[in-house]
Design a protein around this motif. Sequence first.
Motif, short mmCIF file in Angstrom:
data_model
loop_
_atom_site.label_atom_id
_atom_site.label_comp_id
_atom_site.label_asym_id
_atom_site.label_seq_id
_atom_site.Cartn_x
_atom_site.Cartn_y
_atom_site.Cartn_z
N MET A 195 12.91 -2.24 6.30
CA MET A 195 12.79 -1.03 5.49
C MET A 195 13.14 -1.32 4.03
O MET A 195 12.49 -0.83 3.10
CB MET A 195 13.70 0.06 6.04
N ARG A 196 14.14 -2.12 3.83
CA ARG A 196 14.55 -2.51 2.48
C ARG A 196 13.40 -3.23 1.76
O ARG A 196 13.12 -2.94 0.60
CB ARG A 196 15.77 -3.42 2.59
N ARG A 197 12.75 -4.15 2.45
CA ARG A 197 11.63 -4.87 1.86
C ARG A 197 10.46 -3.93 1.57
O ARG A 197 9.82 -4.01 0.52
CB ARG A 197 11.18 -6.00 2.80
N GLY A 198 10.22 -2.99 2.51
CA GLY A 198 9.15 -2.03 2.31
C GLY A 198 9.38 -1.16 1.09
O GLY A 198 8.45 -0.86 0.33
N LEU A 199 10.63 -0.76 0.86
CA LEU A 199 10.95 0.07 -0.30
C LEU A 199 10.77 -0.70 -1.61
O LEU A 199 10.31 -0.15 -2.61
CB LEU A 199 12.39 0.58 -0.19
N ARG A 200 11.12 -2.00 -1.60
CA ARG A 200 10.90 -2.82 -2.79
C ARG A 200 9.42 -2.91 -3.12
O ARG A 200 9.01 -2.78 -4.28
CB ARG A 200 11.48 -4.23 -2.59
N VAL A 201 8.61 -3.14 -2.08
CA VAL A 201 7.16 -3.24 -2.29
C VAL A 201 6.60 -1.90 -2.76
O VAL A 201 5.77 -1.84 -3.68
CB VAL A 201 6.46 -3.70 -0.99
N LEU A 202 7.05 -0.81 -2.13
CA LEU A 202 6.58 0.52 -2.50
C LEU A 202 6.86 0.79 -3.98
O LEU A 202 5.98 1.25 -4.71
CB LEU A 202 7.26 1.56 -1.62
N ALA A 203 8.08 0.50 -4.42
CA ALA A 203 8.44 0.75 -5.82
C ALA A 203 7.64 -0.12 -6.77
O ALA A 203 7.22 0.34 -7.84
CB ALA A 203 9.94 0.52 -6.01
N SER A 204 7.40 -1.36 -6.39
CA SER A 204 6.69 -2.28 -7.28
C SER A 204 5.23 -1.90 -7.47
O SER A 204 4.60 -2.30 -8.46
CB SER A 204 6.79 -3.72 -6.74
N ARG A 205 4.67 -1.13 -6.53
CA ARG A 205 3.27 -0.75 -6.60
C ARG A 205 3.02 0.48 -7.48
O ARG A 205 1.88 0.80 -7.78
CB ARG A 205 2.74 -0.47 -5.19
N VAL A 206 4.08 1.18 -7.88
CA VAL A 206 3.92 2.36 -8.72
C VAL A 206 3.49 1.93 -10.13
O VAL A 206 4.09 1.02 -10.71
CB VAL A 206 5.23 3.17 -8.79
N GLU A 207 2.50 2.59 -10.66
CA GLU A 207 1.96 2.23 -11.97
C GLU A 207 3.03 2.35 -13.05
O GLU A 207 3.76 3.34 -13.12
CB GLU A 207 0.78 3.14 -12.32
N GLY A 208 3.15 1.33 -13.87
CA GLY A 208 4.10 1.34 -14.97
C GLY A 208 5.40 0.62 -14.67
O GLY A 208 6.17 0.34 -15.59
N VAL A 209 5.65 0.29 -13.40
CA VAL A 209 6.88 -0.40 -13.03
C VAL A 209 6.78 -1.87 -13.44
O VAL A 209 5.83 -2.57 -13.10
CB VAL A 209 7.16 -0.29 -11.51
N GLU A 210 7.78 -2.33 -14.18
CA GLU A 210 7.80 -3.72 -14.64
C GLU A 210 8.63 -4.61 -13.73
O GLU A 210 8.34 -5.80 -13.57
CB GLU A 210 8.35 -3.78 -16.07
N ARG A 211 9.66 -4.07 -13.14
CA ARG A 211 10.52 -4.86 -12.27
C ARG A 211 11.29 -3.94 -11.33
O ARG A 211 11.56 -2.80 -11.68
CB ARG A 211 11.51 -5.68 -13.12
N VAL A 212 11.63 -4.44 -10.15
CA VAL A 212 12.42 -3.68 -9.19
C VAL A 212 13.71 -4.44 -8.90
O VAL A 212 13.68 -5.62 -8.54
CB VAL A 212 11.65 -3.45 -7.86
#
Length: 238
Positions: free
Chosen positions: A205-222
């Motif tokens: 779940m932790r890995r999934g949340l990192r991937v989810l956040a990184s896919r949002v437009e405008g995100v430079e780093r998680v």
Amino acid sequence: MTTDSLLARDLMTTGVVTVPPGMPVASLAGLLAERGISAVPVTDAEGRLLGIVTEADLVHRLAGKAERAVSWLRRLLGNAESQAEDYARTHGMEARDIMTTSVITAGPDATAEECAQLMERHGIKRLPVLSEGRLAGIVSRADLLVGVLEPPERVGTPEHSRDARIRQALRAEMREQPWAQSLYVFADVKDGVVTLHGYAKSEEMRRGLRVLASRVEGVERVEDKLEVVSVPLPGEVI
């Protein structure tokens, strides 16, 4: 922008969902559930604020239907006008019937402190902002936190607006994913960098949340600061 100049116009949410007074109650309930919001303003065709329907109004309507018939003594001693109003609000079929009409509002130039005082004094969670009699936006308690957490000179800048869009998109995407447990995950966004705080049930779940956040437009780093917990969290279905 000085440290004392945070105004309602700087903090308010402008993309506000509104409904007409004739909207059916069932549709209202569906709208709140679908959008994940707790209230919706009722306006006329010109954008003038007529009232607001909250979750509390809908719950009052539901609870009122379960009440027993008014006793003859209560009918005799009670205020007919208030009884008629309560009947309309518990049996009404449209927004105009159940909405709260005595809405506390503010102007665009009200300071963050003035908005906070109004909310505190009247025990409300949101404050419609009116400009020339029309709904311009809403200041919520969450919006007021910006006045505490953000340097005033940063509010209203393109960077601040981008972070707000990222935060909103991230929350929306997490709500779409049943595994995300958005109740226990908080995302802080600054200058395009998302920092995840809170609890995840597993490393997957932790890995999934990192991937989810990184896919949002405008995100430079998680940046991942989540903690993995193996015990059921409060409110979790076991």
